[in-house]
Design a protein around this motif. Sequence first.
Motif, PDB file in Angstrom:
ATOM      1  N   GLU A  27       0.787  -1.278   0.132  1.00  0.00           N
ATOM      2  CA  GLU A  27       0.211  -0.180   0.169  1.00  0.00           C
ATOM      3  C   GLU A  27       0.862   1.327   0.354  1.00  0.00           C
ATOM      4  OE1 GLU A  27      -4.450   1.267   1.616  1.00  0.00           O
ATOM      5  OE2 GLU A  27      -1.874   0.868   3.587  1.00  0.00           O
ATOM      6  N   ALA A  28       2.340   1.268   0.598  1.00  0.00           N
ATOM      7  CA  ALA A  28       3.010   2.845   1.154  1.00  0.00           C
ATOM      8  C   ALA A  28       3.686   2.977  -0.604  1.00  0.00           C
ATOM      9  CB  ALA A  28       4.040   2.087   2.123  1.00  0.00           C
ATOM     10  N   GLU A  29       3.884   1.894  -0.934  1.00  0.00           N
ATOM     11  CA  GLU A  29       4.513   2.219  -2.805  1.00  0.00           C
ATOM     12  C   GLU A  29       3.139   1.461  -3.686  1.00  0.00           C
ATOM     13  OE1 GLU A  29       7.319   1.223  -4.334  1.00  0.00           O
ATOM     14  OE2 GLU A  29       8.665  -0.274  -2.607  1.00  0.00           O
ATOM     15  N   ILE A  30       2.514   1.865  -3.513  1.00  0.00           N
ATOM     16  CA  ILE A  30       1.524   2.304  -4.233  1.00  0.00           C
ATOM     17  C   ILE A  30       0.933   3.293  -3.923  1.00  0.00           C
ATOM     18  CG2 ILE A  30      -1.395   2.017  -5.206  1.00  0.00           C
ATOM     19  CD1 ILE A  30      -0.457  -0.717  -4.325  1.00  0.00           C
ATOM     20  N   ASP A  31       0.859   4.390  -3.016  1.00  0.00           N
ATOM     21  CA  ASP A  31       0.208   5.406  -2.371  1.00  0.00           C
ATOM     22  C   ASP A  31       1.242   6.785  -3.017  1.00  0.00           C
ATOM     23  OD1 ASP A  31      -2.048   5.048  -1.331  1.00  0.00           O
ATOM     24  OD2 ASP A  31      -1.302   4.856   0.525  1.00  0.00           O
ATOM     25  N   PHE A  32       3.464   5.822  -2.943  1.00  0.00           N
ATOM     26  CA  PHE A  32       3.870   7.091  -3.206  1.00  0.00           C
ATOM     27  C   PHE A  32       3.850   6.961  -4.380  1.00  0.00           C
ATOM     28  CE2 PHE A  32       8.459   6.914  -4.538  1.00  0.00           C
ATOM     29  CZ  PHE A  32       8.644   7.928  -3.747  1.00  0.00           C
ATOM     30  N   ARG A  33       3.232   6.401  -5.522  1.00  0.00           N
ATOM     31  CA  ARG A  33       3.187   6.529  -6.796  1.00  0.00           C
ATOM     32  C   ARG A  33       1.868   7.140  -6.891  1.00  0.00           C
ATOM     33  NH1 ARG A  33       7.069   2.846  -5.703  1.00  0.00           N
ATOM     34  NH2 ARG A  33       8.355   2.578  -7.094  1.00  0.00           N
ATOM     35  N   LYS A  34       0.845   7.295  -6.229  1.00  0.00           N
ATOM     36  CA  LYS A  34      -0.302   7.535  -6.876  1.00  0.00           C
ATOM     37  C   LYS A  34      -0.144   9.463  -6.755  1.00  0.00           C
ATOM     38  CE  LYS A  34      -3.957   4.052  -6.148  1.00  0.00           C
ATOM     39  NZ  LYS A  34      -4.873   3.781  -5.116  1.00  0.00           N
ATOM     40  N   LYS A  35       1.183   8.867  -5.324  1.00  0.00           N
ATOM     41  CA  LYS A  35       1.566  10.474  -5.315  1.00  0.00           C
ATOM     42  C   LYS A  35       2.204  11.772  -6.026  1.00  0.00           C
ATOM     43  CE  LYS A  35      -0.642   9.803  -0.507  1.00  0.00           C
ATOM     44  NZ  LYS A  35       0.227  10.260   0.973  1.00  0.00           N
ATOM     45  N   GLY A  36       2.859  10.387  -7.237  1.00  0.00           N
ATOM     46  CA  GLY A  36       3.506  11.369  -8.150  1.00  0.00           C
ATOM     47  C   GLY A  36       5.167  11.276  -7.740  1.00  0.00           C
ATOM     48  N   GLY A  37       5.470  10.148  -6.559  1.00  0.00           N
ATOM     49  CA  GLY A  37       6.479   9.613  -6.636  1.00  0.00           C
ATOM     50  C   GLY A  37       7.106   8.637  -7.495  1.00  0.00           C
ATOM     51  N   ARG A  38       8.176   8.889  -7.596  1.00  0.00           N
ATOM     52  CA  ARG A  38       9.190   7.636  -8.486  1.00  0.00           C
ATOM     53  C   ARG A  38      10.556   7.418  -7.945  1.00  0.00           C
ATOM     54  NH1 ARG A  38       8.527   7.392 -13.590  1.00  0.00           N
ATOM     55  NH2 ARG A  38      10.795   6.386 -14.147  1.00  0.00           N
TER      56      ARG A  38
END
Length: 272
Positions: A136-147
């Motif tokens: 969930e942390a990985e997915i949320d990080f990407r949804k917020k624009g992180g990479r």
Amino acid sequence: MAYIETENARLFFEQTGPEGAPDIVWVGGGGTKGRDWQRFQTPHFDAKFRSTVFDNRGIGLTTSQAPMPWTIEDFAADVAAIIRGACGGRKVALVGSSLGSAIIQQVMIDYPALVRVAVLMGSGAWSTGWGWDYQEAEIDFRKKGGRLDGLMSVTHYAAMLYPARALGDRELWPKLKALMLEWMEDDSNETSLIPQWDASLRFDQREALKTVRVPAHVFAFEEDIEAPPQDGEELAALIPGAKLHLLAGMGHGSWYGHKHEEINRLIERVVT
């Protein structure tokens, strides 16, 4: 290039090994392409087996116009299409890692007549606890624009995939680092993370697995951080007749450049 067309996807696949030999279909985890099996796995098997590798939807040359989120059942239907289209519908051995194992588990539930034996590496029956929070942390990080890019991504995922002894091996680490850099520079992990990991986060097969009658071997890695060995132990206990193999000194990605020779020998033994 070879493709199989379904109602919801155009599936890219490749085959090696002799025509008419027993079939192994290799199912990749999140962020991995079919070709990744061709580096350390299929060459070991090509003399005696026909290996089929393919790109799951969301990565590589496979495409799908089906609306997201995709479910584990969607991914399993793709595997069934591969078996029918590329292997003539013959019963096959299925080998997977991580999300690939969860997909195979769903194939065992929905399409048992297509499976001769299954090898499930680094898997569980559902996402819970640490595994849920991590994904969930990985997915949320990407949804917020992180990479994650470059060496930062390499060190992050290497710590998740390999045990401390491998990371601390001064001869092995440069080789693993090069493999990881090649993977990250391809950018497939970033583009596929949300559509593939979402299915991995939300599946729960605990009840359905009790009905499975397909021979299964669960490879739980003793130092697996992504899928702790307790998950594999639970999985093996849920599948009637499944055999648990607890592999010491290995992590989630030890099949890729770490202990692949040892793992290949065990796979060959259980699928023969």
